[in-house]
Design an enzyme around this catalytic site. Structure first.
Site, mmCIF file in Angstrom:
data_model
loop_
_atom_site.group_PDB
_atom_site.id
_atom_site.type_symbol
_atom_site.label_atom_id
_atom_site.label_comp_id
_atom_site.label_asym_id
_atom_site.label_seq_id
_atom_site.Cartn_x
_atom_site.Cartn_y
_atom_site.Cartn_z
ATOM 1 N N SER A 1 42.373 -29.419 -14.084
ATOM 2 C CA SER A 1 42.536 -29.274 -15.760
ATOM 3 C C SER A 1 41.108 -29.501 -16.416
ATOM 4 O O SER A 1 40.198 -29.603 -15.745
ATOM 5 C CB SER A 1 43.383 -30.618 -15.794
ATOM 6 O OG SER A 1 42.568 -31.772 -15.559
ATOM 7 N N LYS A 2 41.260 -29.649 -17.513
ATOM 8 C CA LYS A 2 40.030 -29.888 -18.428
ATOM 9 C C LYS A 2 39.424 -31.179 -18.122
ATOM 10 O O LYS A 2 37.920 -31.063 -17.992
ATOM 11 C CB LYS A 2 40.551 -30.237 -19.891
ATOM 12 C CG LYS A 2 40.814 -28.802 -20.583
ATOM 13 C CD LYS A 2 40.810 -29.042 -22.035
ATOM 14 C CE LYS A 2 41.124 -27.673 -22.667
ATOM 15 N NZ LYS A 2 41.372 -27.762 -24.112
ATOM 16 N N ARG A 3 40.016 -32.238 -17.311
ATOM 17 C CA ARG A 3 39.286 -33.531 -17.234
ATOM 18 C C ARG A 3 38.092 -32.922 -15.881
ATOM 19 O O ARG A 3 37.362 -33.820 -15.487
ATOM 20 C CB ARG A 3 40.013 -34.435 -16.571
ATOM 21 C CG ARG A 3 40.335 -35.457 -17.672
ATOM 22 C CD ARG A 3 41.454 -36.164 -17.180
ATOM 23 N NE ARG A 3 42.872 -35.753 -17.440
ATOM 24 C CZ ARG A 3 43.803 -35.533 -16.542
ATOM 25 N NH1 ARG A 3 43.452 -36.227 -15.467
ATOM 26 N NH2 ARG A 3 44.857 -34.976 -16.788
#
Ligand code: GLU
Length: 478
Positions: free
Chosen positions: A249-251
């Site tokens: 994910s973006k994280r």
């Protein structure tokens, strides 16, 4: 039957690595079979779709070399087709108008929750009489269109990646909405439906997409049947996972292809890495290949079922292979915008031939293109920044005299060459009775500010050509 596959991104964000990897597998499969790779932009979500995301998707696919054969087709321009298909299902009694209000649906969901049941529509409007329909309409209710799903159905397909797959109709949440509500006629058709209409219309033979679409596939198979179309083959590709084994994910600092480009990855390195995210060549030691070479070998037998872990070190390594083997003029073309972004200017003799020499000097040390910024900073700024070691080196005994010797020798040089530079060093070693290592280290510290770095003689020549070597040597002894 010739192979026809598609990538169908929604322009609700920039081109994501997951979508791009799915595009890679579609592309490889199409090329392997001499088939067609089609691009369809799924922009029916009018609120979230944006033209700039479409631009980002198109340019990202092009940048990666994933050139499509047909399209881009835009779903927003094909609404008439979907409405016709909805009408066909209504006419055949395979779909119906459902007048259930959102309050009624909420109440239903609450009751199911209280009984610990999975939320599903209870098909209450499946068999309304004409009188009931008229009554609901008289109340001013608008209707969604629902497609009938037989709870007793077993939906089976042979997935090209996952093998035999089977779903029960009863697990699909009840009759499914295929078009939104609208006061008059048929409202906005929805994802699972329009995908099928398009895939039929575009004669798609193989639907290759992420495994997060498996439940959709079960529903879509029922729609193919209802529309009287041949069911394509399906291949559900593994998700891309982070180091902890969760969906990337973006994280994880990984988002869109344009971000990877900004991070200094080459298109070739990135696309090569993506081919290996869930696939391996028959000779699994072979890891470096172009798209065309991978296409020759690509089959679904070698696509993993398990998720593919994203490995930054491997991506860096692959990228460095491409950077190290790239022709200098091509690498220079890639580095010029990188330097420009860093604010470096190409004045004072920093012309193309000089830039190419600089590229040759640093190429072997680059992993990502952006590494060139730090590595060549000393060539784009007038003064030097001394590191601790560089400064300590310049304070050693005998260094000043050594550097003075170099300055004097330089003054008698009309044009510095690799040979004359070596000659100067030899001469100073002799005159000053010092070790060659001391001369080299001192020269490097004076010219570059550090005691480590790229080839010293070449660095010197480059600085000499833009007139920076003498001022730096003078600065070091003052
Ligand atoms: N628009 C869908 C997505 O972005 C693609 C669905 C499909 O490939 O069928 O996930």
């Amino acid at each position: 039957m010739s192979v026809r596959v598609r990538i169908a991104p929604s322009p609700t964000g920039n081109l994501h690595i997951g979508t791009a990897r799915t595009a890679v597998f579609n592309y490889l499969f199409a090329r392997h079979h001499g088939g067609k790779f089609i691009l369809r932009i799924e922009d029916t979500d009018l609120e979230r779709s944006r033209p700039e995301y479409t631009d980002n998707i198109l340019s990202g696919l092009r940048w990666l070399g994933l050139n499509w054969d047909e399209g881009p087709f835009f779903q927003s321009q094909r609404l008439h087709l979907y409405r016709e298909a909805v009408q066909k299902l209504l006419d055949q009694g395979l779909a119906y108008r459902c007048y259930t209000t959102s309050e009624e649906l909420d109440a239903l969901r609450e009751r199911q929750k209280a009984r610990n049941e999975a939320p599903r529509y209870d098909n209450r409007h499946r068999n309304l009489t004409p009188e009931q329909r008229t009554a609901f309409e008289a109340e001013g209710r608008s209707a969604v269109i629902r497609f009938k799903i037989d709870d007793g159905r077993e939906i089976v397909w042979n997935d090209l990646v996952r093998g035999q797959m089977s779903w029960r109709g009863s697990d699909l949440g009840g009759d499914m909405v295929i078009a939104r509500a609208s006061a008059e006629g048929i409202g906005q058709p929805l994802y699972n439906f329009v995908v099928v209409v398009d895939d039929i219309d575009m004669q798609i033979t193989h639907v290759i997409r992420g495994e997060d679409h498996i439940a959709n596939t079960a529903k879509q198979i029922l729609l193919y049947e209802a529309l009287g179309a041949k069911i394509p083959e399906f291949a559900h590709t593994p998700l891309i996972l982070n180091q902890e084994g969760r969906k990337l994910s973006k994280r994880d600092g990984v988002t869109s292809i344009s971000d990877f480009e900004k991070m200094g990855f080459t298109a070739e390195g990135l696309v090569n890495y993506m081919t290996l995210l869930g696939w391996s060549a028959p000779d699994s030691t072979q890891e470096i290949f172009t798209l065309e070479a991978a296409a020759k070998e690509f089959t679904f037998e070698r696509v993993n079922k398990a998720g593919a872990k994203f490995d930054w070190d491997k991506l860096d390594w692959l990228n460095s292979q491409y950077v190290h083997h790239m022709p200098v003029d091509q690498l220079t073309d890639l580095l010029i915008p990188v330097w420009e972004t860093a604010g470096y200017t190409f004045s004072g003799g920093r012309e193309r031939p000089w830039l190419e020499q600089l590229v040759s000097l640093i190429a072997a040390s680059l992993t990502r293109l952006v590494d060139a910024v730090a590595m060549s900073k000393m060539f784009f700024t007038d003064g030097v920044e001394l590191t601790e070691e560089g400064s300590a080196q310049l304070q050693q005994e005998g260094v000043k005299a050594t550097l003075q010797g170099i300055i004097t020798a330089l003054e008698n040089q009309s044009e510095l060459s690799a040979d004359s530079a070596q000659e100067i060093i030899k001469q100073v070693v002799k005159e000053q009775k010092v070790k060659k290592g001391l001369v080299m280290r001192s020269l490097r510290a004076a010219l570059t500010g550090d005691v480590h770095g790229p080839d010293l003689i070449q660095s010197w020549l480059l600085l000499n050509q833009i007139g920076l070597d003498k001022p730096r040597l003078n600065q070091a002894i003052n």
